[in-house]
Design an enzyme around this catalytic site. Structure first.
Site, PDB file in Angstrom:
ATOM      1  N   LYS A  13       0.832  -1.208   0.000  1.00 16.79           N
ATOM      2  CA  LYS A  13       0.000   0.000   0.000  1.00 16.79           C
ATOM      3  C   LYS A  13       0.861   1.251   0.000  1.00 16.79           C
ATOM      4  O   LYS A  13       0.643   2.171  -0.782  1.00 16.79           O
ATOM      5  CB  LYS A  13      -0.920   0.044   1.239  1.00 16.79           C
ATOM      6  CG  LYS A  13      -1.825  -1.142   1.409  1.00 16.79           C
ATOM      7  CD  LYS A  13      -2.706  -0.995   2.640  1.00 16.79           C
ATOM      8  CE  LYS A  13      -1.963  -0.975   3.962  1.00 16.79           C
ATOM      9  NZ  LYS A  13      -1.237  -2.226   4.282  1.00 16.79           N
ATOM     10  N   ARG A  88      -9.340   1.008   8.718  1.00 18.95           N
ATOM     11  CA  ARG A  88      -8.897  -0.360   8.950  1.00 18.95           C
ATOM     12  C   ARG A  88      -9.951  -1.164   9.685  1.00 18.95           C
ATOM     13  O   ARG A  88      -9.737  -2.346   9.971  1.00 18.95           O
ATOM     14  CB  ARG A  88      -7.657  -0.309   9.844  1.00 18.95           C
ATOM     15  CG  ARG A  88      -6.376  -0.599   9.128  1.00 18.95           C
ATOM     16  CD  ARG A  88      -5.336  -0.581  10.215  1.00 18.95           C
ATOM     17  NE  ARG A  88      -4.148  -1.227   9.825  1.00 18.95           N
ATOM     18  CZ  ARG A  88      -3.118  -0.600   9.255  1.00 18.95           C
ATOM     19  NH1 ARG A  88      -3.182   0.662   8.968  1.00 18.95           N
ATOM     20  NH2 ARG A  88      -2.033  -1.275   8.976  1.00 18.95           N
ATOM     21  N   ARG A 123      11.998  -6.005   4.288  1.00 20.41           N
ATOM     22  CA  ARG A 123      11.722  -4.568   4.218  1.00 20.41           C
ATOM     23  C   ARG A 123      12.718  -3.762   5.054  1.00 20.41           C
ATOM     24  O   ARG A 123      13.087  -4.150   6.160  1.00 20.41           O
ATOM     25  CB  ARG A 123      10.300  -4.278   4.710  1.00 20.41           C
ATOM     26  CG  ARG A 123      10.062  -2.770   4.766  1.00 20.41           C
ATOM     27  CD  ARG A 123       8.646  -2.372   4.798  1.00 20.41           C
ATOM     28  NE  ARG A 123       7.921  -2.856   5.963  1.00 20.41           N
ATOM     29  CZ  ARG A 123       6.644  -2.627   6.149  1.00 20.41           C
ATOM     30  NH1 ARG A 123       5.954  -1.951   5.247  1.00 20.41           N
ATOM     31  NH2 ARG A 123       6.022  -3.084   7.212  1.00 20.41           N
ATOM     32  N   ARG A 156      11.756  -2.194  10.735  1.00 19.42           N
ATOM     33  CA  ARG A 156      10.661  -1.764  11.609  1.00 19.42           C
ATOM     34  C   ARG A 156      10.452  -2.793  12.718  1.00 19.42           C
ATOM     35  O   ARG A 156      10.417  -3.992  12.447  1.00 19.42           O
ATOM     36  CB  ARG A 156       9.376  -1.651  10.785  1.00 19.42           C
ATOM     37  CG  ARG A 156       8.918  -0.219  10.633  1.00 19.42           C
ATOM     38  CD  ARG A 156       7.840  -0.101   9.634  1.00 19.42           C
ATOM     39  NE  ARG A 156       6.605  -0.772  10.019  1.00 19.42           N
ATOM     40  CZ  ARG A 156       5.478  -0.665   9.341  1.00 19.42           C
ATOM     41  NH1 ARG A 156       5.420   0.083   8.267  1.00 19.42           N
ATOM     42  NH2 ARG A 156       4.389  -1.300   9.722  1.00 19.42           N
ATOM     43  N   ARG A 167      -0.304  -9.390  13.055  1.00 18.78           N
ATOM     44  CA  ARG A 167      -0.904  -8.321  12.232  1.00 18.78           C
ATOM     45  C   ARG A 167      -1.806  -8.916  11.152  1.00 18.78           C
ATOM     46  O   ARG A 167      -2.842  -8.350  10.826  1.00 18.78           O
ATOM     47  CB  ARG A 167       0.199  -7.458  11.602  1.00 18.78           C
ATOM     48  CG  ARG A 167       0.883  -6.560  12.627  1.00 18.78           C
ATOM     49  CD  ARG A 167       2.205  -6.040  12.143  1.00 18.78           C
ATOM     50  NE  ARG A 167       2.116  -5.121  11.033  1.00 18.78           N
ATOM     51  CZ  ARG A 167       3.163  -4.799  10.262  1.00 18.78           C
ATOM     52  NH1 ARG A 167       4.355  -5.325  10.503  1.00 18.78           N
ATOM     53  NH2 ARG A 167       3.018  -3.956   9.282  1.00 18.78           N
TER      54      ARG A 167
HETATM   55  P1  AP5 Z   1       4.880  -1.608   1.738  1.00 25.65           P
HETATM   56  O1  AP5 Z   1       4.587  -0.752   0.563  1.00 25.65           O
HETATM   57  O2  AP5 Z   1       5.690  -1.045   2.853  1.00 25.65           O
HETATM   58  O3  AP5 Z   1       3.540  -2.263   2.297  1.00 25.65           O
HETATM   59  P2  AP5 Z   1       2.358  -1.667   3.133  1.00 25.65           P
HETATM   60  O4  AP5 Z   1       1.134  -2.356   2.634  1.00 25.65           O
HETATM   61  O5  AP5 Z   1       2.376  -0.177   3.132  1.00 25.65           O
HETATM   62  O6  AP5 Z   1       2.771  -2.247   4.544  1.00 25.65           O
HETATM   63  P3  AP5 Z   1       2.744  -1.653   6.010  1.00 25.65           P
HETATM   64  O7  AP5 Z   1       3.502  -2.615   6.897  1.00 25.65           O
HETATM   65  O8  AP5 Z   1       3.210  -0.242   6.035  1.00 25.65           O
HETATM   66  O9  AP5 Z   1       1.280  -1.775   6.313  1.00 25.65           O
HETATM   67  P4  AP5 Z   1       0.633  -1.889   7.648  1.00 25.65           P
HETATM   68  O10 AP5 Z   1      -0.712  -1.692   7.118  1.00 25.65           O
HETATM   69  O11 AP5 Z   1       0.811  -3.053   8.491  1.00 25.65           O
HETATM   70  O12 AP5 Z   1       1.401  -0.786   8.514  1.00 25.65           O
HETATM   71  P5  AP5 Z   1       1.046   0.703   8.909  1.00 25.65           P
HETATM   72  O13 AP5 Z   1       2.299   1.472   8.891  1.00 25.65           O
HETATM   73  O14 AP5 Z   1      -0.108   1.211   8.122  1.00 25.65           O
HETATM   74  O15 AP5 Z   1       5.559  -2.929   1.182  1.00 25.65           O
HETATM   75  C1  AP5 Z   1       6.050  -3.935   2.048  1.00 25.65           C
HETATM   76  C2  AP5 Z   1       7.365  -4.486   1.528  1.00 25.65           C
HETATM   77  O16 AP5 Z   1       7.173  -5.236   0.314  1.00 25.65           O
HETATM   78  C3  AP5 Z   1       8.366  -3.394   1.160  1.00 25.65           C
HETATM   79  O17 AP5 Z   1       9.633  -3.800   1.523  1.00 25.65           O
HETATM   80  C4  AP5 Z   1       8.235  -3.243  -0.339  1.00 25.65           C
HETATM   81  O18 AP5 Z   1       9.409  -2.790  -0.955  1.00 25.65           O
HETATM   82  C5  AP5 Z   1       7.898  -4.666  -0.769  1.00 25.65           C
HETATM   83  N1  AP5 Z   1       7.017  -4.684  -1.907  1.00 25.65           N
HETATM   84  C6  AP5 Z   1       6.006  -3.824  -2.176  1.00 25.65           C
HETATM   85  N2  AP5 Z   1       5.383  -4.164  -3.319  1.00 25.65           N
HETATM   86  C7  AP5 Z   1       6.027  -5.274  -3.777  1.00 25.65           C
HETATM   87  C8  AP5 Z   1       5.851  -6.108  -4.914  1.00 25.65           C
HETATM   88  N3  AP5 Z   1       4.920  -5.886  -5.833  1.00 25.65           N
HETATM   89  N4  AP5 Z   1       6.667  -7.166  -5.042  1.00 25.65           N
HETATM   90  C9  AP5 Z   1       7.621  -7.416  -4.131  1.00 25.65           C
HETATM   91  N5  AP5 Z   1       7.835  -6.657  -3.037  1.00 25.65           N
HETATM   92  C10 AP5 Z   1       7.053  -5.602  -2.858  1.00 25.65           C
HETATM   93  O19 AP5 Z   1       0.536   0.484  10.398  1.00 25.65           O
HETATM   94  C11 AP5 Z   1       1.396   0.052  11.432  1.00 25.65           C
HETATM   95  C12 AP5 Z   1       0.628  -0.031  12.739  1.00 25.65           C
HETATM   96  O20 AP5 Z   1       0.064   1.263  13.065  1.00 25.65           O
HETATM   97  C13 AP5 Z   1      -0.568  -0.968  12.759  1.00 25.65           C
HETATM   98  O21 AP5 Z   1      -0.207  -2.313  12.998  1.00 25.65           O
HETATM   99  C14 AP5 Z   1      -1.415  -0.350  13.884  1.00 25.65           C
HETATM  100  O22 AP5 Z   1      -0.916  -0.697  15.146  1.00 25.65           O
HETATM  101  C15 AP5 Z   1      -1.223   1.143  13.671  1.00 25.65           C
HETATM  102  N6  AP5 Z   1      -2.250   1.711  12.759  1.00 25.65           N
HETATM  103  C16 AP5 Z   1      -2.026   2.315  11.570  1.00 25.65           C
HETATM  104  N7  AP5 Z   1      -3.181   2.701  10.994  1.00 25.65           N
HETATM  105  C17 AP5 Z   1      -4.165   2.326  11.848  1.00 25.65           C
HETATM  106  C18 AP5 Z   1      -5.583   2.425  11.806  1.00 25.65           C
HETATM  107  N8  AP5 Z   1      -6.225   2.986  10.769  1.00 25.65           N
HETATM  108  N9  AP5 Z   1      -6.288   1.929  12.851  1.00 25.65           N
HETATM  109  C19 AP5 Z   1      -5.670   1.372  13.911  1.00 25.65           C
HETATM  110  N10 AP5 Z   1      -4.339   1.241  14.002  1.00 25.65           N
HETATM  111  C20 AP5 Z   1      -3.581   1.709  12.988  1.00 25.65           C
END
Ligand code: AP5
Length: 209
Positions: A13, A88, A123, A156, A167
């Site tokens: 994402k 989410r 990552r 991370r 997760r």
């Molecule tokens: P990346 O693009 O980083 O993936 P992502 O979907 O953004 O993953 P996140 O870990 O950031 O999502 P998340 O939803 O768990 O974390 P968030 O920060 O929102 O890609 C991942 C990896 O794969 C990278 O290394 C990339 O290079 C690689 N990649 C990408 N595309 C690829 C492809 N096509 N092929 C191969 N490799 C690829 O949230 C973290 C925490 O914050 C949550 O757990 C929660 O505690 C809190 N939080 C955040 N938002 C909320 C909410 N709305 N409500 C409640 N808690 C929340």
């Protein structure tokens, strides 16, 4: 255009949100990045969120809804925005509707749990500007350094394999129902996440045309 990116943790994402933000000249808003920034700055909100994040759990709805409400009121959102990682839960989506926010498209990036675990282990992130890399799929120009700001890249804390599994459980239980929520509104576009980032990007850019 107002766009939501939906998908499992690590589905890509954030990577796609950055591309679309540049292409459309609108901000990409990641609740995860906002919370991590608060944590780094030692704010009360950051301190409260830490235990949830470290355990792979969601931060309480009222906290993230408040974050989004404030962020969407900023002037750079006037011509459109991308939400990466929000909503989410169903209550978060309902809160967005109650704010009168009209969403044009919801792009879901679909990746199997098995591939997610593989991706997360490779990552690397820049803590300064939030850009993400992968040791195999998206290498920085200089090993271990951010292309954008030159800062040292790091792992991370919530990318530890056991936390990634937690997760994913949370994702299946609380976030996946949003597919139905937005499909009913005729806004959901599902993209199958590809092995190469560039291939996923091509599909994403087509979906937001
Ligand atoms: P990346 O693009 O980083 O993936 P992502 O979907 O953004 O993953 P996140 O870990 O950031 O999502 P998340 O939803 O768990 O974390 P968030 O920060 O929102 O890609 C991942 C990896 O794969 C990278 O290394 C990339 O290079 C690689 N990649 C990408 N595309 C690829 C492809 N096509 N092929 C191969 N490799 C690829 O949230 C973290 C925490 O914050 C949550 O757990 C929660 O505690 C809190 N939080 C955040 N938002 C909320 C909410 N709305 N409500 C409640 N808690 C929340």
């Amino acid at each position: 255009m107002n766009i939501i990116f939906l998908g499992a943790p690590g589905a890509g994402k954030g990577t796609q949100a950055e591309v679309v933000a540049k292409a459309k000249n609108i901000p990409a808003i990641s609740t995860g990045n906002i919370i991590r920034e608060a944590l780094a700055n030692g704010t009360d909100m950051g301190k409260k969120a830490k235990s949830y994040m470290d355990a792979g759990q969601l931060v309480p709805d009222e906290v993230v809804i408040g974050i989004i409400k404030d962020r969407l009121a900023e002037p750079d959102c006037a011509n459109g925005f991308i939400l990466d990682g929000f909503p989410r839960t169903i209550p978060q989506a309902e809160a967005l509707d109650a704010m009168g926010v009209v969403i044009d498209k919801v792009i879901e990036i679909d990746v199997s749990d098995e591939d997610i675990v593989k991706r997360m282990s490779g990552r690397r992130v820049c803590r300064k500007c939030g850009v993400t890399y992968h040791i195999d799929y998206k290498k920085p120009l200089v090993e271990g350094k951010c292309d954008t700001c030159g800062n040292e890249l790091s792992i991370r804390p919530d990318d530890a394999p056991e936390t990634v599994l937690d997760r994913l459980t949370v994702y299946h239980e609380l976030t996946k129902p949003l597919r139905g929520y937005y499909a009913e509104q005729g806004k959901l576009i599902t993209i199958e996440g590809q092995d190469k980032v560039a291939d996923t990007t091509a599909l994403t850019l087509k979906a937001v045309e």
